[in-house]
Motif scaffolding. Structure first.
Motif, PDB file in Angstrom:
ATOM      1  N   GLU A 291      36.656  66.409  28.980  1.00 60.17           N
ATOM      2  CA  GLU A 291      34.982  66.988  29.000  1.00 60.17           C
ATOM      3  C   GLU A 291      34.588  66.201  27.861  1.00 60.17           C
TER       4      GLU A 291
ATOM      5  N   GLU B 251      30.813  57.589  26.651  1.00 54.61           N
ATOM      6  CA  GLU B 251      29.423  57.638  26.993  1.00 54.61           C
ATOM      7  C   GLU B 251      29.216  57.232  28.289  1.00 54.61           C
ATOM      8  N   TYR B 252      30.019  56.127  28.658  1.00 55.50           N
ATOM      9  CA  TYR B 252      29.903  55.563  30.181  1.00 55.50           C
ATOM     10  C   TYR B 252      30.317  56.585  31.286  1.00 55.50           C
TER      11      TYR B 252
ATOM     12  N   GLY C 142      29.818  59.858  30.647  1.00 56.27           N
ATOM     13  CA  GLY C 142      29.087  60.967  30.372  1.00 56.27           C
ATOM     14  C   GLY C 142      29.463  62.259  29.645  1.00 56.27           C
TER      15      GLY C 142
ATOM     16  N   ASP D 105      30.801  64.786  26.740  1.00 56.56           N
ATOM     17  CA  ASP D 105      29.867  65.091  25.738  1.00 56.56           C
ATOM     18  C   ASP D 105      30.502  64.620  24.343  1.00 56.56           C
TER      19      ASP D 105
END
Length: 109
Positions: free
Chosen positions: A74, A96-97, A99, A101
């Protein structure tokens, strides 16, 4: 869903991947282990690639293994100096891609 995220954190089901420079460093085991300990104390399940016993494997196999692990997390925790590592840059871009944290660790762990 925020409720699922909160429940996962309460029941220690949130997984974090540690990213940082391994190649050309002598102390990476210690730095990654210290970060893992700190994150566990904060309630995370931790994937520590430095403890995955992948030394000596071809780079393609290492990256295939660790990127699958990252996809199961996550969050990604970035060690100081992570941007000097091509592998950690790839891990960050994937996080990042997806999503995930992003946690920038402020200390050398």
């Amino acid at each position: 869903d925020l409720t699922i995220s909160i429940l996962r954190r309460l029941f220690n089901l949130m997984r974090v991947y540690i990213a940082g420079q391994i190649k050309d460093t002598d102390d990476y085991h210690e730095r990654f282990a210290a970060a893992a300990k700190m994150l566990r104390l904060d309630g995370w399940q931790v994937y520590n690639p430095a403890a995955a016993n992948l030394e000596g494997m071809p780079l393609k196999r290492i990256m295939a293994h660790v990127l699958v692990q990252l996809c199961e997390c996550e969050a990604v925790a970035l060690l100081p100096g992570w941007s000097m590592s091509a592998g950690a840059q790839i891990e960050y871009q994937l996080a990042e891609y997806l999503g995930l944290d992003v946690i920038e660790l402020a200390i050398a762990a």
